[in-house]
Design a protein around this motif. Structure first.
Motif, PDB file in Angstrom:
ATOM      1  N   ASN A  89      -8.961   9.224  -3.676  1.00  0.00           N
ATOM      2  CA  ASN A  89      -9.797   9.213  -4.882  1.00  0.00           C
ATOM      3  C   ASN A  89     -11.133   9.898  -4.603  1.00  0.00           C
ATOM      4  O   ASN A  89     -11.955   9.402  -3.827  1.00  0.00           O
ATOM      5  CB  ASN A  89     -10.023   7.772  -5.350  1.00  0.00           C
ATOM      6  N   ALA A 130      -5.092   4.176 -10.836  1.00  0.00           N
ATOM      7  CA  ALA A 130      -5.488   4.204  -9.421  1.00  0.00           C
ATOM      8  C   ALA A 130      -7.003   4.110  -9.369  1.00  0.00           C
ATOM      9  O   ALA A 130      -7.613   3.447 -10.213  1.00  0.00           O
ATOM     10  CB  ALA A 130      -4.950   5.452  -8.730  1.00  0.00           C
ATOM     11  N   ASN A 143      -7.462  -0.796  -3.604  1.00  0.00           N
ATOM     12  CA  ASN A 143      -8.328   0.272  -3.109  1.00  0.00           C
ATOM     13  C   ASN A 143      -8.978  -0.106  -1.788  1.00  0.00           C
ATOM     14  O   ASN A 143      -9.410  -1.247  -1.593  1.00  0.00           O
ATOM     15  CB  ASN A 143      -9.409   0.606  -4.139  1.00  0.00           C
ATOM     16  N   PRO A 151      -8.516  10.490  -8.944  1.00  0.00           N
ATOM     17  CA  PRO A 151      -7.543  10.770  -7.882  1.00  0.00           C
ATOM     18  C   PRO A 151      -7.382  12.274  -7.670  1.00  0.00           C
ATOM     19  O   PRO A 151      -7.404  13.053  -8.627  1.00  0.00           O
ATOM     20  CB  PRO A 151      -6.253  10.158  -8.433  1.00  0.00           C
ATOM     21  N   ILE A 162      -3.112   7.184  -2.596  1.00  0.00           N
ATOM     22  CA  ILE A 162      -3.837   8.118  -3.456  1.00  0.00           C
ATOM     23  C   ILE A 162      -5.247   8.300  -2.898  1.00  0.00           C
ATOM     24  O   ILE A 162      -5.963   7.319  -2.673  1.00  0.00           O
ATOM     25  CB  ILE A 162      -3.944   7.581  -4.901  1.00  0.00           C
ATOM     26  N   ALA A 166      -0.985  13.165  -8.944  1.00  0.00           N
ATOM     27  CA  ALA A 166      -2.321  12.580  -9.039  1.00  0.00           C
ATOM     28  C   ALA A 166      -3.070  13.224 -10.191  1.00  0.00           C
ATOM     29  O   ALA A 166      -3.204  14.455 -10.254  1.00  0.00           O
ATOM     30  CB  ALA A 166      -3.081  12.784  -7.739  1.00  0.00           C
TER      31      ALA A 166
END
Length: 480
Positions: free
Chosen positions: A270, A246, A292, A250, A268, A216
């Motif tokens: 964030n 992403a 997301n 992240p 992931i 990440a």
């Protein structure tokens, strides 16, 4: 036994319920947790779970930063019922941030690996097998401080020895330390990642039998954020990173099959985006565009587990600024429901998942960095593993009324059927009854079905205590 339906099927059955029982909702009720806080030391940044003393119970280990002066690891040995003995501390390097548990020297006892921010090192504490540890030995990981992200353990070189990987956000690299098999490690070798990496996870992302890395990248002070995938060569070296966008900043990555297709996907956390990104695997180690899902404020380390017991992977993530853990229930197809939030101690920076009280359900533990505590969330959700329907094989031609059998447990069970595929319009006859262990279709219903016309049916189970609901179907049979 018949398998559960896809999300499309769930939508179809929800239409059916609108027609017949308007107050009912096919969505699963949220999982429930009971919370207990334990004092672990000043500034716990991270937490890991493992059986550190070989008694079969999960224990907890924390990296205790204490503003750079504490410099310890705290170990809480578990009693097997979700409670823990008082913390015992061990010295490590300056400002320890991330911790991992693994077997590093081949003696069968779990060991600890900890990243130390100001020392630019990773400390290794070899376990004695009774929950105590030898003095830390430290290894350099990079010219600039490692991030407050992760250290991962796995056999990257396929020699049977455990290796380490950690991230260095100061110079945009991931460091790999190959193990010698005796708990010592070779010098770190670094590989380029994206901008300001903060977390690395290991997994076989392209399914070639060799461990890969997913990193990440926070882009904390600029650059490109997202996740870097470094494909492993099987000898401890890695190919150049392939980067995928992403969310905003992240800060963690978890690997697991999120849509049931057998391929490892990525989740992931964030930090600034306040959400979780899901990247589904295309089946060859490449990934589709991120989707997301909202979480809380300042989302951190995401984990994967089946928290509601429906057989589908869910996501959980701690939210640093609003003192909660968000749980996002999975639909089984790689999509997720709206987050539900659970209160924990102030400033949860890390999350770990495991069955702490040995009831078969995944529990959670957060490291609450500026509250000096761990919050243990024991999963008190109703066990839904007894949801079982026995019925005619899908698509059969029948000459007599079908019989449906139910393994009821604590559920009330309703069976619905219609001779029309579009069950939700409400213009067609849709019938239901409470199923009691074994029940043939009533003869009046059977006689009303025209030969050769497919009959669509589905089932809804309602937990009599929690009111959680589970749907299955629809399936078809045809009267000859």
């Amino acid at each position: 036994m018949l398998s559960r339906s896809s999300s499309q099927i769930c939508v179809l059955v929800s239409f059916l319920l609108v027609s017949v029982m308007l107050p009912l909702d096919t969505a699963m009720a949220s999982p429930s947790f009971s919370r207990m806080d334990y004092v672990v030391g000043s500034g716990p940044w991270s937490v890991a779970m493992g059986d550190l003393n070989g008694d079969g119970h999960l224990d907890l280990a924390f990296a205790i930063e204490d503003n750079g002066t504490g410099n310890t690891v705290s170990v809480l040995l578990g009693n097997g019922d979700g409670t823990f003995k008082p913390a015992v501390s061990y010295r490590v390097g300056r400002a320890p941030m991330a911790i991992a548990i693994g077997e590093l020297n081949g003696d069968g006892h779990p060991d600890l690996a900890v990243t130390n921010y100001w020392d630019r090192t990773v400390s290794v504490l070899l376990g004695n097998g009774d929950g105590t540890f030898k003095s830390a030995v430290s290894y350099s990981v990079g010219p600039l401080p490692p991030s407050l992200g992760s250290v991962s353990i796995g056999d990257l070189s396929e020699d049977g020895h455990a290796d380490l990987a950690t991230v260095n956000y100061g110079n945009n690299t991931v460091s790999v330390l190959l193990g010698k098999g005796d708990g010592t490690f070779q010098s770190a070798v670094s590989y380029w990642t994206g901008s300001y990496p903060v977390f690395a996870a290991m997994g076989d992302l392209n399914e070639d039998g060799q461990l890969d890395l997913a990193v990440a990248n926070s882009a904390w002070v600029g650059g490109t954020s997202g996740v870097s995938v470094l494909v492993g060569n099987g000898d401890g070296t890695f190919q150049s990173a392939v980067n995928y966008p992403a969310g905003v900043q992240p800060c963690s990555v978890a690997i697991g099959d999120l849509n049931g297709d057998g391929h490892p996907d990525l989740a992931i956390g964030n930090n600034i985006g306040n959400d979780v990104s899901v990247l589904l695997n295309a089946g060859n180690g490449t990934f589709y565009d991120a989707v997301n899902y909202g979480a809380g404020v300042d989302s951190n380390v995401v984990v994967i587990g089946d928290f509601d017991g429906d057989g589908y992977p869910d996501l959980a993530v701690p939210n640093f600024e609003d003192d909660t853990v968000s749980v996002l229930l999975g639909n089984g197809d790689g999509t997720f429901q709206t987050a539900v939030h659970y209160a924990v101690g102030p400033y949860p920076a890390w999350l770990a998942v495991g069955d702490l009280n040995e009831d078969g359900k995944p529990d959670l533990a957060t490291a609450n960095v500026w509250h000096n505590t761990v919050s243990v969330l024991l999963n008190t959700s109703i066990d839904q593993s007894n949801f079982a329907l026995f019925a005619p094989e899908n698509g059969l031609q029948l000459t007599t009324p079908p019989t449906f059998e139910w393994s009821p447990g604590i559920y009330d069970v309703f069976l619905f059927y219609s001779v029309f595929p579009y069950l939700g319009y409400g213009y067609y006859p849709v019938h239901f009854w409470l199923l009691d262990i074994s029940l043939p279709m009533p003869s009046t219903w059977w006689n009303a079905i025209d030969p050769g016309v497919p009959c669509y049916w589905a089932v809804l189970g309602i937990d009599t205590v929690s009111k959680q609901r589970k749907v299955a179907g629809p399936w078809t049979f045809t009267k000859e």
